[in-house]
Design a protein around this motif. Structure first.
Motif, mmCIF file in Angstrom:
data_model
loop_
_atom_site.group_PDB
_atom_site.id
_atom_site.type_symbol
_atom_site.label_atom_id
_atom_site.label_comp_id
_atom_site.label_asym_id
_atom_site.label_seq_id
_atom_site.Cartn_x
_atom_site.Cartn_y
_atom_site.Cartn_z
ATOM 1 N N ASP A 1 -6.861 -7.598 0.086
ATOM 2 C CA ASP A 1 -5.541 -7.424 1.044
ATOM 3 C C ASP A 1 -5.505 -5.810 1.158
ATOM 4 O O ASP A 1 -5.111 -5.103 0.274
ATOM 5 N N MET A 2 -5.597 -5.416 2.456
ATOM 6 C CA MET A 2 -5.461 -4.054 2.897
ATOM 7 C C MET A 2 -4.439 -3.231 2.540
ATOM 8 O O MET A 2 -4.055 -2.110 2.020
ATOM 9 N N ALA A 3 -3.173 -3.922 2.674
ATOM 10 C CA ALA A 3 -1.826 -3.561 2.226
ATOM 11 C C ALA A 3 -1.555 -3.170 0.589
ATOM 12 O O ALA A 3 -0.815 -2.132 0.372
ATOM 13 N N SER A 4 -2.070 -4.241 0.132
ATOM 14 C CA SER A 4 -1.727 -4.197 -1.570
ATOM 15 C C SER A 4 -2.941 -3.934 -2.430
ATOM 16 O O SER A 4 -2.720 -3.617 -3.623
ATOM 17 N N GLY A 5 -4.276 -4.134 -1.721
ATOM 18 C CA GLY A 5 -5.430 -4.079 -2.660
ATOM 19 C C GLY A 5 -5.717 -5.143 -3.516
ATOM 20 O O GLY A 5 -6.673 -5.235 -4.262
ATOM 21 N N ALA A 6 -4.884 -5.870 -3.545
ATOM 22 C CA ALA A 6 -5.209 -7.223 -4.287
ATOM 23 C C ALA A 6 -6.088 -8.313 -3.495
ATOM 24 O O ALA A 6 -6.242 -8.180 -2.483
ATOM 25 N N PRO A 7 -6.741 -9.194 -4.656
ATOM 26 C CA PRO A 7 -7.618 -10.171 -4.005
ATOM 27 C C PRO A 7 -6.849 -11.221 -3.244
ATOM 28 O O PRO A 7 -5.815 -11.728 -3.761
#
Length: 128
Positions: A114-120
């Motif tokens: 997820d480009m906003a959070s960096g989370a998978p």
């Protein structure tokens, strides 16, 4: 599945759907030969990482009746590593047709960043 007889053994090329079905049925071990950065950004859930830069067929899992299928981004690197595996003495090996690009084009579930959070985040055909 497409098969090719080489001087060193049988090279199988599996479609993305064949690999997805094999994973779901527990009949496939998927090994990603891309770089750690590529794998971290997006990958097939459950795929093991053995980067091409460190690839040695001795480190491939031996899962008895499970077929080991190699994958990369487009199938070029996985094809090279599959041939290297046959040259090292394996009787057969498989790789993913069209690589991860083909997997995504087929609309199969994968893990992305997820480009906003960096989370998978799990990407499915329904959530793009």
């Amino acid at each position: 599945m497409k098969t090719e007889t080489t001087d060193h053994g049988e090279l199988e090329t599996w479609t993305p759907q064949e690999v997805a079905d094999g994973l779901a049925q527990g009949k496939v071990t998927l090994v990603d030969v891309r770089t750690p950065a590529e794998y971290a950004f997006e990958s097939v859930e459950g795929a093991l990482l053995l980067p091409m830069a460190h690839f040695d067929p001795r480190f491939l899992p031996s899962d008895g009746d499970k077929r080991v299928v190699l994958m990369c981004g487009s199938s070029v690197r996985s094809g090279k590593m599959a041939r290297k595996t046959l040259e090292a003495g394996a009787e057969r090996i498989a790789h993913l047709q069209d690589g991860f690009a083909g997997w995504k084009k087929a609309g199969l579930t994968h893990i992305a960043t997820d480009m906003a959070s960096g989370a998978p985040v799990r990407k499915t055909p329904s959530n793009g």
